[in-house]
Design an enzyme around this catalytic site. Structure first.
Site, mmCIF file in Angstrom:
data_model
loop_
_atom_site.group_PDB
_atom_site.id
_atom_site.type_symbol
_atom_site.label_atom_id
_atom_site.label_comp_id
_atom_site.label_asym_id
_atom_site.label_seq_id
_atom_site.Cartn_x
_atom_site.Cartn_y
_atom_site.Cartn_z
ATOM 1 N N CYS A 149 -22.257 -15.639 11.008
ATOM 2 C CA CYS A 149 -22.397 -17.036 10.646
ATOM 3 C C CYS A 149 -23.321 -17.686 11.670
ATOM 4 O O CYS A 149 -22.954 -17.803 12.845
ATOM 5 C CB CYS A 149 -21.008 -17.665 10.676
ATOM 6 S SG CYS A 149 -21.043 -19.397 10.399
ATOM 7 N N HIS A 154 -27.904 -11.759 1.890
ATOM 8 C CA HIS A 154 -28.654 -12.918 1.385
ATOM 9 C C HIS A 154 -29.621 -12.482 0.306
ATOM 10 O O HIS A 154 -30.294 -11.464 0.446
ATOM 11 C CB HIS A 154 -29.438 -13.586 2.526
ATOM 12 C CG HIS A 154 -28.534 -14.229 3.526
ATOM 13 N ND1 HIS A 154 -28.065 -15.518 3.401
ATOM 14 C CD2 HIS A 154 -27.972 -13.743 4.655
ATOM 15 C CE1 HIS A 154 -27.256 -15.795 4.410
ATOM 16 N NE2 HIS A 154 -27.181 -14.733 5.202
ATOM 17 N N CYS A 171 -27.241 -23.277 6.507
ATOM 18 C CA CYS A 171 -26.764 -21.907 6.681
ATOM 19 C C CYS A 171 -27.744 -21.206 7.616
ATOM 20 O O CYS A 171 -28.918 -21.028 7.268
ATOM 21 C CB CYS A 171 -26.697 -21.221 5.326
ATOM 22 S SG CYS A 171 -26.240 -19.484 5.402
HETATM 23 O O1 ZDP Z 1 -21.765 -14.627 4.399
HETATM 24 C C1 ZDP Z 1 -20.975 -15.498 4.076
HETATM 25 O O2 ZDP Z 1 -19.959 -15.260 3.383
HETATM 26 C C2 ZDP Z 1 -21.259 -16.918 4.547
HETATM 27 N N1 ZDP Z 1 -20.586 -17.874 3.744
HETATM 28 C C3 ZDP Z 1 -20.824 -16.990 5.962
HETATM 29 C C4 ZDP Z 1 -21.217 -18.250 6.617
HETATM 30 C C5 ZDP Z 1 -22.686 -18.303 6.898
HETATM 31 C C6 ZDP Z 1 -23.101 -19.590 7.565
HETATM 32 N N2 ZDP Z 1 -23.255 -20.676 6.683
HETATM 33 C C7 ZDP Z 1 -24.314 -19.436 8.423
HETATM 34 O O3 ZDP Z 1 -24.722 -20.472 8.945
HETATM 35 O O4 ZDP Z 1 -24.818 -18.349 8.648
HETATM 36 C C8 ZDP Z 1 -22.054 -20.025 8.448
#
Ligand code: ZDP
Length: 378
Positions: A75, A167, A225
């Site tokens: 994250c 992603h 994100c």
């Molecule tokens: O990979 C996931 O399930 C994301 N929802 C995690 C969180 C990613 C985040 N928004 C970021 O900033 O990288 C926190």
């Protein structure tokens, strides 16, 4: 049980941080994390993050639960908040630079608190093979670039990048026009992404400025994100659409992302902000922990003395306050009967004078009925 927490956000991507340095077991379960993140019934957040003891020679370990209770590997905005949180726990002075080595499920991540307060994070290398994402979309030369995917009767060219978490990035003419809540889940849960996916819609404004909107796996539409911004810059470079360093404009603000040619690592720079601290399930909320309150004999209801005493104590001699009880006992012990009678006479006189004074301004509370008062009907 009560648990202390601190709320932080990175560009409006908000997290509940827990000081978990004394145990390797997260203090909040995945099911409870979902409750905590609820914006109406809980604290509200896009995830819960735990600052745990380090492992493999790192300073700390970070774990995160998404707002749906699932656990992602990494994250990006969260790790900036985590760095700020440990700096605050350690009492790091403002304006001091400090680097932390943090273990995550995506490997070692190294955030640095800069003297200007921003946090720069070495996010490691992007992973590009279909197996690492993971995706069943076609791979060419070890990458998944601009592969067609049918969603909602339209073909979207998808580029896939893992920053530890998956992603899927697609380039659009107008990022604002995307209705995330409609289309996001159709990417997130598409069968070509066996671990589900985060999805970024990118509008290239110019080679060093990209506009991004995101639908996060397990969290939905968020304002920012960090891993997504890194993955999107990599995707833009792989598609020949941007330089290796660019500003990513997210709904919550901007991140500077650089994909270093020298070490193949991604560097993300952005803010992390403390919002407030609190306690989950404090005495006031958990009946078994609530302090027992005295009962008002007139109503049978508990009395909140802190409020009631300001308006005049309703319990008088029955006041459960130890100090007040002792004062009364010592008064009785040390005062002669004559003195008490004298004090009572003065008090009655004073009260009568006050009543008379009040009656002048407020008028009489009652009037003598015509024909006088019936002594049998008092
Ligand atoms: O990979 C996931 O399930 C994301 N929802 C995690 C969180 C990613 C985040 N928004 C970021 O900033 O990288 C926190």
């Amino acid at each position: 049980m009560s648990i202390a927490f601190t709320k932080y956000h990175g560009l409006g991507n908000d997290f509940i941080l827990i000081d978990n340095r004394d145990s390797s077991e997260p203090k909040v379960s995945q099911a409870d994390a979902e409750k905590w993140c609820d914006r109406n019934f809980g604290v509200g957040g896009d995830g819960v993050i735990f600052a745990l003891p380090g492992q493999d020679g790192t300073d700390y370990t970070m774990r995160i639960f998404n707002s749906d209770g699932s656990e992602p590997e990494m994250c990006g905005n969260g790790i900036r908040c985590m760095a700020r949180f440990i700096a605050d726990l350690e009492g790091l002075a403002e304006g001091t630079e400090k680097q932390y080595r943090i273990h995550t499920l995506a490997g070692l991540i190294v955030p640095t608190i800069q003297a200007d307060g921003l946090v720069r994070v070495d996010m490691g290398e992007p992973r590009l093979t279909a197996a690492e994402i993971p995706t069943t979309l076609a791979e060419t030369e070890g990458k998944v670039v601009a592969q067609p995917l049918e969603v909602d009767g339209k073909t979207w060219p998808m580029t896939c990048v893992s920053m530890g978490n998956p992603h899927a990035i697609t380039f659009v003419d107008d990022a604002e026009a995307i209705v995330l809540a409609d289309i996001g889940p159709k990417f997130e849960n598409n069968t070509v992404f066996p671990a589900r996916t985060n999805t970024e819609f990118i509008q290239v404004v110019n080679r060093d400025y990209l506009k991004m909107r995101v639908w996060e796996r397990g969290a939905g539409a968020t304002l920012a994100c960090g891993t997504g911004a890194c993955a999107s810059l990599v995707a833009a470079v792989l598609n020949g659409l941007s330089d290796r360093k660019a500003t990513l404009e997210l709904p919550g603000g901007n991140l500077i992302i650089e994909w270093s040619e020298a070490d193949n690592h991604l560097y993300m720079t952005g803010p992390a902000q403390l919002v407030f601290a609190g306690t989950w399930g404090s005495g006031a909320m958990v009946a078994s922990e609530a302090p027992s309150l005295p009962i008002n004999p007139a109503t049978g209801q508990p009395i909140d003395c802190a409020t009631a005493c300001i308006n005049g104590c309703v319990l008088g001699e029955e006041c459960p306050n130890q100090v007040e009880q002792e004062k009364a006992a010592s008064f009785i012990e040390n005062t002669s009967l004559d003195k008490m009678l004298e004090m009572a006479a003065i008090a009655v006189e004073k009260r009568n004078a006050e009543r008379a004074e009040k009656a002048k301004t407020e008028g009489p509370k009652w009037v003598i009925p015509e024909g006088g008062i019936d002594p049998n009907n008092l």
